[in-house]
Design an enzyme around this catalytic site. Structure first.
Site, PDB file in Angstrom:
ATOM      1  N   THR A 165     -28.657 -42.646  33.919  1.00  0.00           N
ATOM      2  CA  THR A 165     -29.006 -41.352  33.316  1.00  0.00           C
ATOM      3  C   THR A 165     -29.559 -41.531  31.900  1.00  0.00           C
ATOM      4  OG1 THR A 165     -26.793 -41.102  32.391  1.00  0.00           O
ATOM      5  CG2 THR A 165     -27.153 -40.220  34.607  1.00  0.00           C
ATOM      6  N   ASP A 166     -30.093 -40.427  31.353  1.00  0.00           N
ATOM      7  CA  ASP A 166     -30.527 -40.460  29.958  1.00  0.00           C
ATOM      8  C   ASP A 166     -30.029 -39.217  29.234  1.00  0.00           C
ATOM      9  OD1 ASP A 166     -32.299 -38.291  30.317  1.00  0.00           O
ATOM     10  OD2 ASP A 166     -33.996 -39.600  30.710  1.00  0.00           O
ATOM     11  N   ALA A 167     -30.365 -39.108  27.960  1.00  0.00           N
ATOM     12  CA  ALA A 167     -29.809 -38.049  27.118  1.00  0.00           C
ATOM     13  C   ALA A 167     -30.287 -36.652  27.511  1.00  0.00           C
ATOM     14  CB  ALA A 167     -30.120 -38.323  25.647  1.00  0.00           C
TER      15      ALA A 167
END
Lengths: 133, 133, 133, 133
Positions: free
Chosen positions: B15-17
């Protein structure tokens, strides 16, 4: 003596769904700094050589504060112990004056074919000696 | 004919921010599915062999919907074109019935030393022929 | 008009067991360049804002030559099409004069809550207009 | 008591130009195993919740042997210490009977807004109590 440090910009690829930098990536930043430190003292091919390989044997890392998207960090690289076939680095990660993480990382020099320990290349030990004098 | 598909669980590393899966990682999931597809038909060492290498020449990917933490996805792998020295895959990513992304990926077989195109190994072309009959 | 470009050093983290840069990582380098291009024109928070999000809708990338450990690459970022709620980038990756890869990447601006398309923020369209004059 | 373990297949994405698994990725595999261990005992959303977050405070990892492309590994996850606001995991990585790496990983439960330590959620402590009896 000043401690070598590398500036690292945080991109979206470095973050996770918690909205902060994925902690595993700190180790990548530290390796970038080790690589640049060795390039800086004249040893340009840190990891890939004909006969030997540097491998990480041990990592101890303390996480103090999270880094975030767009941060500009400083990552230090300093050799605190030099063995016949090994190097021990102390590395810290800062955002301005704030310490985000600190690690001790043990690197071993191994034979590329059989992965057994072998002496640090003399070219490197000479560069390290010059740099410390 | 059923299309080969691989189940992939989404972890925090993916995942990312933005709180969703970092889109670049979809290509990793698709490569996992290609690798397992080839292992499934009997070709166990997709990328690392003595004489040749498979390299990606072209990727066209459409992103429809984001994947999220903890999702269990299905990634398909289907060869839609076979050349003398190349394979073209169509690959889709689903969460249950929802299509998240679809890609066409061109793979070339190259000589490991000089990276020039070379014919697909006969062992692979035989396995592909058996699988399509 | 000069094309914006970002220098990127290749580290061991970027490579794979084929001895070259893992092709998926080229897309990370291109996103770093897009992020720095937008920062350069005055738009410092490319991905993480209060109301909207930029998401990648489509990638078309051609791989010409592999990058290797220790390479110093240049990655360009140029907007070739600007829509009401979208941007299309052309991005190329070079090692000195050698073109390693070229991509067209479609970005959509979406509402952060429901992920539906929404107009580019006016702050960004103003910056883009200034930059093109 | 049997120790929870997760099977992990090594793909090209996990390797580096030294021809072995990039050591940093071992920490990703260990987090996958922690996540699945918690899902296994009934706690399905390890990292992303409304009020709190699990963050890694400390990692100590010893690397014994490298993993390679196509390896099928087993990664264990076992809680060796439970605090009011923390969990300590011991995790090992095996290829068949060969130990590749072993780590002790300290996790803290923090408030999502201010990142200050907060008590483990009671739902989790109940599940952990049931599982140990």
């Amino acid at each position: 003596m000043t401690i070598f440090s590398l500036a690292i910009r945080i991109y979206i690829e470095d973050t996770d769904a918690a909205g902060i930098v994925y902690y595993v990536n700190y180790l990548k930043f530290m390796e970038r700094a080790r690589t640049e430190y060795l390039r800086h003292i004249g040893f340009g091919h840190y990891l890939l050589t004909e006969n030997y390989l540097f491998v990480v044997r041990k990592v101890q890392i303390d996480y103090k504060q999270p880094a975030k998207m767009d941060d500009l960090l400083q990552v230090t690289a300093r050799i605190i112990k030099q063995g016949k076939a090994s190097l021990q680095f102390e590395q810290c990660l800062y955002r301005e004056q704030t310490l985000l993480a600190c690690a001790v990382i043990d690197i071993a020099c191994v034979n590329k074919q059989n992965l057994k320990p072998c002496a640090l290349p003399s070219h490197l030990t000479q560069l390290l000696a010059q740099h410390h004098d």
